[in-house]
Design a protein around this motif. Structure first.
Motif, PDB file in Angstrom:
ATOM      1  N   VAL A   1      16.786  -0.022 -22.073  1.00  0.00           N
ATOM      2  CA  VAL A   1      16.103  -0.358 -20.835  1.00  0.00           C
ATOM      3  C   VAL A   1      17.031  -1.175 -19.943  1.00  0.00           C
ATOM      4  N   SER A   2      17.419  -0.585 -18.839  1.00  0.00           N
ATOM      5  CA  SER A   2      18.247  -1.280 -17.854  1.00  0.00           C
ATOM      6  C   SER A   2      17.330  -2.004 -16.872  1.00  0.00           C
ATOM      7  N   ASP A   3      17.931  -2.717 -15.931  1.00  0.00           N
ATOM      8  CA  ASP A   3      17.131  -3.373 -14.897  1.00  0.00           C
ATOM      9  C   ASP A   3      16.352  -2.339 -14.093  1.00  0.00           C
ATOM     10  N   GLU A   4      16.999  -1.217 -13.827  1.00  0.00           N
ATOM     11  CA  GLU A   4      16.317  -0.138 -13.112  1.00  0.00           C
ATOM     12  C   GLU A   4      15.164   0.414 -13.948  1.00  0.00           C
ATOM     13  N   GLY A   5      15.405   0.507 -15.272  1.00  0.00           N
ATOM     14  CA  GLY A   5      14.353   0.988 -16.170  1.00  0.00           C
ATOM     15  C   GLY A   5      13.168   0.040 -16.221  1.00  0.00           C
ATOM     16  N   ARG A   6      13.426  -1.268 -16.245  1.00  0.00           N
ATOM     17  CA  ARG A   6      12.339  -2.258 -16.257  1.00  0.00           C
ATOM     18  C   ARG A   6      11.509  -2.153 -14.979  1.00  0.00           C
ATOM     19  N   THR A   7      12.187  -1.953 -13.859  1.00  0.00           N
ATOM     20  CA  THR A   7      11.465  -1.812 -12.590  1.00  0.00           C
ATOM     21  C   THR A   7      10.561  -0.584 -12.622  1.00  0.00           C
ATOM     22  N   ARG A   8      11.091   0.523 -13.165  1.00  0.00           N
ATOM     23  CA  ARG A   8      10.295   1.747 -13.243  1.00  0.00           C
ATOM     24  C   ARG A   8       9.104   1.566 -14.177  1.00  0.00           C
ATOM     25  N   VAL A   9       9.304   0.917 -15.312  1.00  0.00           N
ATOM     26  CA  VAL A   9       8.201   0.663 -16.248  1.00  0.00           C
ATOM     27  C   VAL A   9       7.133  -0.196 -15.582  1.00  0.00           C
ATOM     28  N   ALA A  10       7.565  -1.215 -14.825  1.00  0.00           N
ATOM     29  CA  ALA A  10       6.617  -2.084 -14.124  1.00  0.00           C
ATOM     30  C   ALA A  10       5.778  -1.285 -13.129  1.00  0.00           C
ATOM     31  N   LEU A  11       6.422  -0.365 -12.415  1.00  0.00           N
ATOM     32  CA  LEU A  11       5.695   0.456 -11.443  1.00  0.00           C
ATOM     33  C   LEU A  11       4.703   1.391 -12.136  1.00  0.00           C
ATOM     34  N   ILE A  12       5.106   1.938 -13.286  1.00  0.00           N
ATOM     35  CA  ILE A  12       4.219   2.837 -14.039  1.00  0.00           C
ATOM     36  C   ILE A  12       2.990   2.078 -14.538  1.00  0.00           C
ATOM     37  N   LEU A  13       3.209   0.908 -15.133  1.00  0.00           N
ATOM     38  CA  LEU A  13       2.091   0.121 -15.650  1.00  0.00           C
ATOM     39  C   LEU A  13       1.181  -0.350 -14.522  1.00  0.00           C
ATOM     40  N   GLU A  14       1.778  -0.712 -13.388  1.00  0.00           N
ATOM     41  CA  GLU A  14       0.971  -1.128 -12.233  1.00  0.00           C
ATOM     42  C   GLU A  14       0.099   0.029 -11.753  1.00  0.00           C
ATOM     43  N   GLU A  15       0.669   1.232 -11.718  1.00  0.00           N
ATOM     44  CA  GLU A  15      -0.100   2.398 -11.275  1.00  0.00           C
ATOM     45  C   GLU A  15      -1.230   2.717 -12.257  1.00  0.00           C
ATOM     46  N   GLN A  16      -0.983   2.547 -13.542  1.00  0.00           N
ATOM     47  CA  GLN A  16      -2.036   2.776 -14.537  1.00  0.00           C
ATOM     48  C   GLN A  16      -3.165   1.773 -14.360  1.00  0.00           C
ATOM     49  N   LEU A  17      -2.816   0.508 -14.156  1.00  0.00           N
ATOM     50  CA  LEU A  17      -3.831  -0.533 -13.948  1.00  0.00           C
ATOM     51  C   LEU A  17      -4.657  -0.252 -12.696  1.00  0.00           C
ATOM     52  N   LEU A  18      -3.978   0.067 -11.599  1.00  0.00           N
ATOM     53  CA  LEU A  18      -4.682   0.321 -10.341  1.00  0.00           C
ATOM     54  C   LEU A  18      -5.557   1.568 -10.439  1.00  0.00           C
ATOM     55  N   PHE A  62      -6.408   4.491  -1.126  1.00  0.00           N
ATOM     56  CA  PHE A  62      -7.625   4.433  -0.330  1.00  0.00           C
ATOM     57  C   PHE A  62      -8.359   3.115  -0.556  1.00  0.00           C
ATOM     58  N   PRO A  63      -8.859   2.480   0.512  1.00  0.00           N
ATOM     59  CA  PRO A  63      -9.610   1.223   0.348  1.00  0.00           C
ATOM     60  C   PRO A  63     -10.927   1.467  -0.383  1.00  0.00           C
ATOM     61  N   MET A  64     -11.460   0.420  -0.972  1.00  0.00           N
ATOM     62  CA  MET A  64     -12.673   0.556  -1.771  1.00  0.00           C
ATOM     63  C   MET A  64     -13.854   1.042  -0.944  1.00  0.00           C
ATOM     64  N   GLU A  65     -13.897   0.674   0.351  1.00  0.00           N
ATOM     65  CA  GLU A  65     -15.043   1.044   1.180  1.00  0.00           C
ATOM     66  C   GLU A  65     -14.940   2.471   1.720  1.00  0.00           C
ATOM     67  N   SER A  66     -13.881   3.194   1.377  1.00  0.00           N
ATOM     68  CA  SER A  66     -13.713   4.559   1.859  1.00  0.00           C
ATOM     69  C   SER A  66     -14.831   5.464   1.346  1.00  0.00           C
ATOM     70  N   ASN A  67     -15.303   6.346   2.235  1.00  0.00           N
ATOM     71  CA  ASN A  67     -16.347   7.312   1.861  1.00  0.00           C
ATOM     72  C   ASN A  67     -15.767   8.588   1.271  1.00  0.00           C
ATOM     73  N   ARG A  68     -14.447   8.631   1.100  1.00  0.00           N
ATOM     74  CA  ARG A  68     -13.773   9.855   0.658  1.00  0.00           C
ATOM     75  C   ARG A  68     -14.315  10.351  -0.690  1.00  0.00           C
ATOM     76  N   PHE A  69     -14.685   9.430  -1.567  1.00  0.00           N
ATOM     77  CA  PHE A  69     -15.063   9.829  -2.931  1.00  0.00           C
ATOM     78  C   PHE A  69     -16.563   9.657  -3.202  1.00  0.00           C
ATOM     79  N   ARG A  70     -17.384   9.694  -2.165  1.00  0.00           N
ATOM     80  CA  ARG A  70     -18.792   9.305  -2.337  1.00  0.00           C
ATOM     81  C   ARG A  70     -19.593  10.259  -3.213  1.00  0.00           C
ATOM     82  N   THR A  71     -19.120  11.512  -3.398  1.00  0.00           N
ATOM     83  CA  THR A  71     -19.857  12.462  -4.240  1.00  0.00           C
ATOM     84  C   THR A  71     -19.184  12.694  -5.594  1.00  0.00           C
TER      85      THR A  71
END
Length: 719
Positions: free
Chosen positions: A478-495, A429-438
């Motif tokens: 950690v395979s290449d596939e594993g590194r990609t998955r770890v990157a996605l997990i950390l990105e989701e935590q940051l976001l 959801f974009p930051m300006e979304s009213n979905r979470f206003r309460t």
């Protein structure tokens, strides 16, 4: 090959996390969009929202109602006698223990693993069905049977490196290439053969084995492995001797050497929570358990947990631990089949239990949001806790994805009726979304490594049997596939954290992982707090720069206007004065600026972030009934971090009156110093589109009426 196992046994697959985290954090540095509680536009929106609520309060015949209470309904209490003293952040802990000091006692028992074969033929047959591609449907008779099958699959995946090495050592697939497509079931049958030390079964079991193996389609696999049993046994021995391993588990990577799943499977204690949507009171729950032959103990009872005894938990409400005579029969009882009792590992209850206390702790009212649904049972437990909490208006849960229908069906089946599930990702959801206003509080539960959980099978079963999750939890490198998955997990935590803390209405965030990796825990929280506070300060400084620029332009324009043109009788001056008089005669409307009000300082270096905008890390409160910090002595399997605004914004009558005063609706309380304050400037006009006004009445007369009435109501109430 043995050398490879030796190095694997010393490997730490989590060592790559810091490097990947640095790569992901660089992407966030480009983030500029952030909304603050001090933004005039947001404050005006909250003002008009409260005015509308106050209008409803004024129209109500009940003069005792407040803004927070107008839409609330009294919620039932499951256990009225259990009242935990929760200290708010502003209350001194002095005199905390006014009653007799008591200490909590554990509801765990020591578990010793038995030697010899651990897996029964029915369990092996069920595991073989699960691992076939495509899988053979399995109708588990009860949850205990399901847990045993997935526990066996977990161990097979855990030992897959050792099993593969043994098969390669005897050139198994070179001789039997037709089984390459069925490698996982070859691992299973080899693991089972090793579990019984490569010995044949006794005559009593041979008939059952033949029947179950035929049903699960592994008869041929078992037969061909039996032909190679001597060479395979020798291969296992050579691997252990080569690296001096006393046990086979010592050949595994460090994070897989723990026998936690086997211990959990052998643990006689059954833990879960009583479902308040179906069992309305603790008295009713005690009656059901007593009728089943259990002796029920309160959380204060110091007696150790014995067979056919149950004990209520001292930390997590609704949670109870039992030792049934027969665990399999217990899972087939009405208590479980009718969903009166939801089996769940206690490690998944600490976070929800603490989250349920946060609204009282911070004295807030509003909506709560959970960002991801990793375990439906854990989310249902939090909903069950909100069953009795009047401060929570709505409970929203995002991130169900393709499982949305299944999760809704599950919640409906167990009677949960106070939760709203969404398939959308919270971070979409974009930051300006009213979905979470309460939403005032967020339970941030992004995906993580789950490296700290003591019973991963509880997680797998709560997700309906997720084999892909089992494979992830048992990775040895950690395979290449594993590194990609770890990157996605950390990105989701940051976001997840940054988007939770970038919305002005959010006053606190409880961040939870089930990880032992500091990159996912302390490092993640510290980095995001620093980033968000830096962005807030930057926004204030940018607003200051813009005001200074406009002031300089105004001074330059004034210097270029002849003095005669600005005389009192000049048409230009008259036009300016008449415009000002016209503006003053009209009711004040919300300022169009989204930037925060600015302090009068002489230098940009003196600009500081207001306390209502700044985030700080707080201590997670002690929610134990005795408040003896017993949770710190337990291995909870959870990392919890509490982040809050340095100064909380409470959307109540005081806020409404304060905003009305600032808008001059009670006369003109502003001092000369306030009058000289420069008008806030709207920043990032292109990046932050104007939000909807949400349909609130913005007429000045209505604003004045509602604000005056709330004051008079407060005077009458206090008088």
């Amino acid at each position: 090959m043995s050398n490879q196992l030796f190095f694997l046994s010393l490997a730490d697959i989590f060592s790559v996390y810091p490097t990947i985290f640095k790569e992901q954090s660089k992407k966030l540095k480009k983030m500029k969009q952030i909304y603050l509680p001090s933004d005039e536009e947001w404050q005006d929106k909250m003002y008009y929202m409260l005015l509308e609520i106050q209008r409803q309060v004024n129209e109500s015949s009940d003069e005792s109602l407040s803004v927070q209470e107008i839409h609330k309904k009294e919620k039932p209490l499951f256990d009225p006698l259990r009242i935990t003293k929760i200290l708010t952040p502003g209350v001194s802990p002095t005199g905390r223990r006014s009653r007799i000091l008591k200490h909590c006692h554990a509801t765990t028992v020591k578990v010793k693993l038995k030697s010899g074969a651990r897996w029964t033929l029915p369990t092996i047959g069920n595991a073989a069905k699960l691992l076939r591609k495509p899988p053979i449907p399995v109708e588990f008779r009860n949850e205990h049977e399901m847990r045993l099958a997935y526990s066996l699959v977990y161990d097979v995946f855990r030992y897959k490196v050792v099993l593969s090495n043994a098969l390669n050592d005897v050139c198994f697939f070179e001789q039997h290439s037709q089984y390459l497509e069925d490698e996982q079931r070859i691992w299973l049958m080899l693991f089972e053969l090793h579990d019984r030390q490569f010995k044949g079964r006794n005559s009593e079991e041979q008939e059952l084995q033949a029947s179950l193996y035929k049903e699960s389609e592994v008869t041929d696999l078992a037969s061909v492995l039996w032909q190679h049993r001597v060479r395979l046994a020798a291969s296992f021995s050579r691997m252990r001797i080569k690296v001096g391993a006393l046990r086979l588990s010592q050949l595994l990577p460090i994070h897989l050497q723990n026998e936690k799943v086997a211990i959990a499977a052998a643990n006689p204690v059954v833990t879960g929570w009583i479902n308040p949507f179906l069992v309305r009171t603790k008295v009713e729950a005690d009656k059901i358990l007593t009728e089943m032959g259990f002796t029920v103990h309160g959380p204060d009872d110091e007696q150790p947990l014995l067979e056919q005894h149950c004990k209520w938990d001292n930390i997590c409400p609704l949670v109870i631990s039992c030792i049934p005579k027969d665990r399999s029969e217990f899972t087939k009882s009405d208590l479980m089949t009718k969903h009166y009792f939801i089996m769940q590992d206690k490690n998944f209850t600490f976070g929800p239990a603490i989250m349920s206390k946060m609204m009282d702790y911070f004295e807030l009212d509003g909506d709560i949001l959970q960002t991801h649904i990793g375990s439906p049972r854990s989310t249902a437990y939090l909903a069950a806790l909100f069953y009795s909490i009047n401060r929570v208006n709505n409970f929203y849960v995002y991130g169900a994805g393709t499982n949305l229908k299944d999760y809704r069906r599950y919640m409906e089946s167990i009677g949960v009726n106070n939760i709203r599930l969404f398939g959308d990702a919270f971070t979409s959801f974009p930051m300006e979304s009213n979905r979470f206003r309460t939403v005032v509080g967020i339970f941030a539960t992004p995906p993580n490594s789950f490296s700290a959980i003591s019973d991963p099978i509880d997680l797998i079963c709560s997700r309906g049997g997720d084999l892909s999750m089992l494979e992830v939890l048992t990775e040895s490198e950690v395979s290449d596939e594993g590194r990609t998955r770890v990157a996605l997990i950390l990105e989701e935590q940051l976001l997840t954290l940054t988007m939770s803390m970038s919305r002005p209405q959010v006053q606190f965030v409880l961040y939870q992982t089930h990880s032992i990796v500091s990159t996912e825990n302390e490092d993640m929280v510290g980095y995001v707090i620093e980033l968000i506070n830096k962005l807030a300060l930057e926004k204030h400084r940018n607003a200051y720069k813009e005001v200074k620029r406009l002031e300089a332009l105004a001074e330059l324009e004034a210097a270029n206007v002849p003095a005669a043109a600005m005389s009192k009788d000049s048409p230009r001056k008259k036009d300016k004065l008449s415009a000002e008089d016209k503006r003053k005669s009209q009711p004040e409307l919300p300022a169009p600026s989204s930037a925060p009000p600015l302090p009068r300082v002489d230098s940009i270096d003196l600009i500081v972030t207001p306390d209502i905008d700044e985030f700080v890390q707080d201590t997670v409160p002690d929610i134990c009934i005795h408040q003896d910090m017993c949770i710190r002595q337990q291995t909870t399997g959870s990392f919890l971090s509490l982040v809050r605004r340095k100064n909380l914004t409470h959307l109540n009558e005081k806020y409404l009156i304060r905003r009305a005063e600032q808008r001059g609706l009670f006369g003109n309380p502003k001092s000369d110093k306030d009058k000289s304050k420069p008008k806030a400037v709207k920043l990032q006009e292109a990046a932050e589109p104007a939000q909807q006004d949400m349909g609130y009445d913005q007429r000045g007369s209505a604003s004045h009426s509602s604000a005056q009435q709330v004051v008079s109501r407060r005077i009458r109430r206090n008088g």
